[in-house]
Motif scaffolding. Structure first.
Motif, short mmCIF file in Angstrom:
data_model
loop_
_atom_site.label_atom_id
_atom_site.label_comp_id
_atom_site.label_asym_id
_atom_site.label_seq_id
_atom_site.Cartn_x
_atom_site.Cartn_y
_atom_site.Cartn_z
N LYS A 1 30.47 20.12 16.14
CA LYS A 1 31.13 19.34 16.35
C LYS A 1 30.22 17.94 16.34
O LYS A 1 31.02 16.84 15.80
CB LYS A 1 32.08 19.14 17.59
CG LYS A 1 32.56 20.65 17.64
CD LYS A 1 33.86 20.91 16.80
CE LYS A 1 34.35 21.89 17.12
NZ LYS A 1 34.78 22.60 15.96
N GLY A 2 29.14 18.19 17.01
CA GLY A 2 27.89 16.27 17.35
C GLY A 2 28.95 15.52 18.73
O GLY A 2 29.71 15.93 18.85
N LEU A 3 28.20 14.61 18.58
CA LEU A 3 28.76 13.70 19.93
C LEU A 3 30.28 13.05 19.07
O LEU A 3 30.80 12.90 18.30
CB LEU A 3 27.74 12.58 19.78
CG LEU A 3 26.04 13.13 20.14
CD1 LEU A 3 25.13 11.65 20.11
CD2 LEU A 3 26.19 13.80 21.08
N THR A 4 31.00 12.63 20.84
CA THR A 4 31.78 11.76 20.48
C THR A 4 31.58 9.89 20.13
O THR A 4 30.48 10.21 20.69
CB THR A 4 32.64 11.84 21.65
OG1 THR A 4 32.52 11.06 22.53
CG2 THR A 4 33.61 13.69 21.79
N ASP A 5 32.62 9.43 20.56
CA ASP A 5 31.97 7.84 20.47
C ASP A 5 31.60 7.79 21.40
O ASP A 5 30.81 6.51 21.70
CB ASP A 5 33.34 7.24 19.14
CG ASP A 5 33.81 7.61 18.18
OD1 ASP A 5 32.74 7.82 17.61
OD2 ASP A 5 35.03 7.43 17.72
N GLU A 6 32.29 8.23 22.46
CA GLU A 6 32.03 7.78 23.96
C GLU A 6 30.48 8.35 24.58
O GLU A 6 29.76 7.24 24.77
CB GLU A 6 33.00 8.18 25.53
CG GLU A 6 34.06 7.40 25.32
CD GLU A 6 34.07 6.33 25.17
OE1 GLU A 6 33.71 6.25 26.48
OE2 GLU A 6 34.74 4.96 24.47
N GLU A 7 30.31 9.61 23.80
CA GLU A 7 28.74 10.17 23.82
C GLU A 7 27.75 9.16 23.20
O GLU A 7 26.93 9.14 23.31
CB GLU A 7 29.24 11.34 23.46
CG GLU A 7 29.61 12.21 24.60
CD GLU A 7 29.52 13.84 24.20
OE1 GLU A 7 29.78 14.68 25.13
OE2 GLU A 7 29.94 13.90 22.74
N ILE B 1 27.03 14.51 11.93
CA ILE B 1 28.10 14.84 12.84
C ILE B 1 28.85 13.98 13.63
O ILE B 1 28.05 13.97 14.88
CB ILE B 1 28.07 16.61 12.30
CG1 ILE B 1 27.10 17.33 11.97
CG2 ILE B 1 29.12 16.43 13.42
CD1 ILE B 1 27.63 18.40 11.91
N ARG B 2 30.05 13.64 13.68
CA ARG B 2 30.31 12.62 14.78
C ARG B 2 31.91 12.97 14.74
O ARG B 2 32.50 13.19 13.38
CB ARG B 2 29.61 11.78 14.75
CG ARG B 2 28.39 11.45 15.24
CD ARG B 2 28.26 9.79 15.52
NE ARG B 2 27.41 9.54 15.56
CZ ARG B 2 26.38 7.61 15.44
NH1 ARG B 2 27.54 6.89 15.31
NH2 ARG B 2 24.88 8.37 15.73
N ASN B 3 32.35 12.93 16.08
CA ASN B 3 33.73 13.73 16.23
C ASN B 3 33.92 14.74 14.99
O ASN B 3 35.61 14.59 14.55
CB ASN B 3 34.55 12.05 16.16
CG ASN B 3 34.47 11.17 17.06
OD1 ASN B 3 34.31 11.61 18.07
ND2 ASN B 3 34.06 10.26 16.47
N SER B 4 32.96 15.90 15.00
CA SER B 4 33.28 16.71 14.07
C SER B 4 33.68 16.64 12.15
O SER B 4 33.92 17.33 11.60
CB SER B 4 34.77 17.69 14.63
OG SER B 4 35.04 18.30 15.63
N LYS B 5 33.35 15.27 12.50
CA LYS B 5 33.20 14.88 11.30
C LYS B 5 32.18 14.13 10.92
O LYS B 5 31.03 13.78 11.06
CB LYS B 5 34.48 13.71 11.03
CG LYS B 5 35.45 14.01 10.63
CD LYS B 5 36.57 12.90 10.86
CE LYS B 5 38.28 13.22 11.02
NZ LYS B 5 38.82 11.63 11.56
N VAL B 6 31.72 14.40 8.95
CA VAL B 6 30.52 14.27 8.40
C VAL B 6 30.87 12.88 7.84
O VAL B 6 31.74 13.22 6.74
CB VAL B 6 29.71 15.05 7.35
CG1 VAL B 6 28.71 14.48 6.98
CG2 VAL B 6 30.15 16.24 7.74
N VAL B 7 29.72 11.76 8.90
CA VAL B 7 29.78 10.68 8.04
C VAL B 7 28.85 9.79 8.08
O VAL B 7 27.74 10.61 8.48
CB VAL B 7 30.53 9.32 9.11
CG1 VAL B 7 31.74 9.96 9.60
CG2 VAL B 7 29.58 9.78 10.35
N GLN B 8 28.38 8.86 7.21
CA GLN B 8 27.36 8.66 6.91
C GLN B 8 27.28 6.78 8.22
O GLN B 8 28.20 6.34 8.26
CB GLN B 8 27.37 7.38 5.61
CG GLN B 8 26.82 8.84 4.55
CD GLN B 8 25.97 7.96 3.60
OE1 GLN B 8 27.16 6.94 2.99
NE2 GLN B 8 25.52 8.44 2.83
N VAL B 9 25.91 6.63 8.71
CA VAL B 9 26.06 5.29 9.57
C VAL B 9 24.84 4.89 9.54
O VAL B 9 22.85 5.55 8.69
CB VAL B 9 25.40 6.16 11.03
CG1 VAL B 9 26.80 6.92 11.44
CG2 VAL B 9 24.66 6.89 11.87
#
Length: 835
Positions: A10-16, A108-116
């Motif tokens: 799932k990855g980290l949440t925004d708060e984490e 992977i953040r908030n269960s989504k694959v994103v680019q940062v």
């Protein structure tokens, strides 16, 4: 972005993420301190010109000339403001480039694959890393698929290491390179706490080398500074000997010292390079080092990869050749039953999560043609990565019931060499390969094998393979590529194609792309053991280099550099990285290029459009030409200022101190923006891209150019001193003489800035090149001049008399003759060139 990632990750949440970043900071190794505004200002205040101004201001305060002191303090603010404006523009431009250069990472953040942005990765993040990517943090593998990594940057060991969550060492490290497959890692350390950070290295840090031009300019400015010190001491002593006044003689010496110092040159150089890189960024060309802008204009040879650089890298599967039926099938026949085995084994020999465009195409064809998709039934139990010369690769899969698949693909020559075929069969197949190649197709051989034990051969070539057939791809040349190469040839630049593909395919694509070639292609294996001198001789007569592997590509680039060529290497793959790093200018493709190629390159073309390289080369030539114009302008205008200050003193003329620090600093305030702001904005002269590249080793001003600038300065001096003596002989007062001399010099400065826009074309031709900044500076200068001449308080401060219309026209005429004679010289130059 589509990845086959297990649902439990799932990855980290925004708060984490925020909490982790607060605790562990950002993923960056502390480098040099950023140039903040106060740091820039402090550096400006250390400049010799500012120190001279401060010294003059203090002397004026001591002797009670508070008006002059106030003006000098105002001049300090003005000079500082101009320098700060220029430096700040450069800083902002370079920071924008640095930000754009930062790679993105997949998490992977908030269960989504994103680019940062990579610096935002934090401890606890789940990062997805795949073939061709650089690993940007330390972490532990939690999921992997056919994953191997090269850790040479840490261990010095060049072999790739297979890792998974089940291996003894399941850790990966920042700065290492993914060779194959895909993995999800849980980040354990970032920034300076990574293994790489702790040993004080970062392969992402690019050290800015001092370019030859920068060294030459620095040397020139230092020499002028030494001359300035010597002249200052000489004038101070001589003036004191004549007047007996230490303060007056000191002011005279400082005035001359201010006129000698060419402090505009370093500012101009920095501005030209930084803004040049920033302007190219807006064109879609990312420059990692501002000095590359200068080098671009000197490019003499372009070494280009074929796939993805000359071609689109789309890899259409045009045909399949099946060995059993001895038939070649077109795209609309791929569902034929006879082709099932060939397509299936071509897919199994590819990466399970494909990265390469050909492998992606093979997977897509498998999905479209096979009734049953068996990819989820099998797991990879062993892999032989791409190796050999020419290369091949082999994958071993097994399912729960013990059924085993051994599939290989690679360069057709490599597959034929390991297949159980007669020499006669191989010869027939070689002719087919040649036929495909001559049509511009790229061919891969496919084979299968069987093996019952678990002690697999050390080398994949030791398996006994059954040959299945060929996959025949077509990667068409990019649209408009012929025009690009025509522009390259017009600019006097040579082209070398250095590719891993075979000779026939390369020759066909080169012909379609408009690359000039009159000799046979050279195979990488043939030149592996060549000496540098043999390679140099080979590069002089050969255009196409095929079946090239990383070591030979690197050797080719080094050989060209040894032969005094300025090399731009174009590439997009992992195997191009060493050559990209070694070249004077490594050029990576931003869209389809691998991260390792982008990290190794000094320049990235964002949209993969090769025409942008021509834009970069043109910008490099324009900037270099404009730097020369700026320096020649500075030399030419400094000479009359120096001599007008010193000669009346040494020759014992009636008014020995015709200029004071006030007049010199006014002239400096005009010259600074002219050389750095105006000339930086000067458009490229016509036919610039039809000239041969300059040698990078040549001095930025040869003796002929330097002497011409000195002559320009001496003729202006003669004009100014003629105006001086003419006015004195006709009974002019000191204020009247000073006004005419000052006005003549200002007019000369304006005209010089226009005539020096080109050292070949006429001033009227140059006026067609739009440069609004030049017009703005001209109007501002004239406004200030007429304020000095006609506003009484200002005239009194500058110690000048008001001039009549005829006197102004006299000054303009003298200035015109002193400067515009150069137009006759340019006319003669053009006539000789045409003849």
């Amino acid at each position: 972005m589509s990845y086959n990632i297990p649902d439990h990750l799932k990855g980290l949440t925004d708060e984490e993420v925020k909490k982790s970043q607060k605790e562990f900071g950002y993923n960056q190794i502390d480098g040099q301190q950023k140039s903040s505004w106060y740091y820039l200002l402090f550096n400006i205040l250390k400049e010799p010109m500012l120190l001279l101004l401060i010294a003059v201001s203090i002397i004026y305060v001591i002797v009670g000339n508070y008006t002059e002191a106030l003006f000098m303090f105002g001049a300090i603010v003005a000079v500082s403001a101009i320098s700060f404006y220029q430096d700040n523009r450069s800083r902002i431009a370079l920071e924008a480039l640095e930000k754009l250069n930062e790679p993105l990472s997949i998490v992977i953040r908030n269960s989504k694959v994103v680019q940062v942005p990579t610096h935002e990765i934090t401890v606890g993040d789940l990062c997805i890393i795949e073939e061709g990517k650089m690993i940007n943090a330390d972490g532990k593998i939690v999921h992997s698929n056919d994953f191997s990594v090269n850790e040479a940057s840490l261990t010095g060991e060049s072999f790739s290491v297979f890792k998974s969550s089940d291996t003894t060492d399941a850790n990966v490290y920042s700065g290492t390179l993914v060779v194959s497959g895909l993995a999800v890692i849980k980040v354990t350390a970032i920034g300076k706490n990574t293994r790489l950070g702790k040993i004080g290295q970062s392969i992402k840090e690019i050290k800015e080398e001092v370019s030859p031009l920068q060294k030459q300019i620095t040397r020139f400015v230092k020499n002028m500074a030494y001359i300035g010190i010597a002249v200052f001491l000489m004038v101070w002593i001589y003036s004191f000997y004549q007047t007996g006044s230490i303060i007056e003689s000191l002011l005279t010496g400082l005035t001359l010292a201010m006129s000698v110092l060419p402090e505009e040159i370093p500012v101009a150089f920095t501005t030209f390079m930084a803004l040049g890189a920033w302007k190219l960024m807006r064109e879609g060309i990312i420059i990692k080092q501002s000095s590359v802008v200068e080098t671009l204009g000197s490019t003499t040879v372009i070494c280009t990869d074929k796939t993805g650089t000359i071609t689109e890298n789309t890899m259409h599967l045009k045909q399949l050749y099946d060995f059993k039926t001895d038939k070649t099938y077109n795209h609309d026949e791929f569902k034929e039953t006879d082709l099932s085995q060939l397509i299936t084994y071509a897919m199994w020999s590819s990466e399970p999560v494909p990265f390469d465009p050909m492998e992606k195409t093979i997977h897509n064809i498998y999905e479209q043609t096979q009734q049953t998709d068996r990819r989820n039934e099998f797991r990879m139990i062993h892999e032989y990565p791409l190796d050999g010369k020419p290369p091949m690769m082999t994958h071993l899969f097994e399912n729960h019931s013990g059924e085993r698949i051994i599939a290989a693909k690679g360069a057709p020559e490599a597959i034929l060499a390991v297949s159980d075929l007669t020499e006669q069969q191989k010869e027939v197949l070689r002719k087919k390969i040649q036929t495909f190649g001559q049509e511009g197709y790229r061919v891969l051989g496919v084979a299968k094998s069987t093996f019952t034990g678990n002690h697999f051969p050390e080398k994949q070539q030791d398996f006994s393979f059954e040959f299945l057939g060929f996959t025949v791809f077509y990667d068409p040349p990019k649209q408009g590529i012929q025009d690009v190469f025509q522009k390259i040839y017009d600019a006097g630049i040579k082209v070398k194609v250095i590719t891993g593909d075979n000779a026939d395919t390369t020759k066909a694509i080169a012909l379609q792309a408009g690359i000039r070639n009159s000799t046979s292609a050279v195979n990488g294996a043939e030149i592996t053991n060549n000496t540098p001198s043999e390679l140099i001789a080979l590069t002089k007569k050969t255009t196409l280099f095929t079946r090239m592997f990383p070591e030979v590509k690197l050797a080719m680039v080094k050989a060209l550099k040894q032969d005094d060529e300025v090399v731009a290497m174009l590439g997009d793959g992992v195997n191009d990285a060493p050559a990209l790093k070694a070249a004077h200018i490594g050029v990576a493709m931003g869209n389809k290029g691998t991260e390792i190629a982008k990290a190794a390159a000094s320049l990235v073309i964002v949209d993969d459009n090769l025409d942008k390289l021509i834009t970069g080369i043109a910008a490099g030539r324009r900037i270099y030409a404009n730097i020369k114009k700026a320096v020649q302008y500075i030399i030419s205008i400094h000479i009359p200022i120096i001599l007008t200050v010193s000669l009346p003193l040494f020759l014992g003329w009636k008014y020995p101190t015709i200029f004071t620090p006030v007049h010199v600093i006014f002239l400096e305030l005009i010259m600074g923006p002219t050389c750095s702001i105006v000339y930086e904005n000067e458009p490229m002269e016509k036919n610039t891209m039809r000239q041969k590249p300059r040698k990078m080793t040549e001095t930025f001003l040869n003796w002929k150019e330097l002497i011409m600038s000195i002559i320009q300065g001496l003729v202006i001096t003669a004009g100014v001193l003629f105006a001086y003596q003419y006015t004195v002989q006709n009974g002019g007062s000191e204020e009247k003489t000073r006004a005419i001399v000052f006005t003549t010099l200002i007019f000369s400065n304006i005209l010089l800035s226009y005539t020096n826009r080109s050292f070949y074309y006429s001033i009227f031709e140059s006026l067609k090149n739009r440069n609004l900044l030049l017009l703005g500076i001209t109007l501002a200068t004239l406004t200030l001049l007429f304020s000095i001449l006609f506003i009484t308080p200002v005239s009194r401060f500058f110690q000048v008399a008001t001039l009549t219309f005829n006197e102004i026209m006299f000054a303009l005429t003298v200035a015109g003759i002193s400067v515009l004679w150069f137009e006759i010289y340019k006319l003669i130059k053009r006539i000789r060139h045409k003849n």
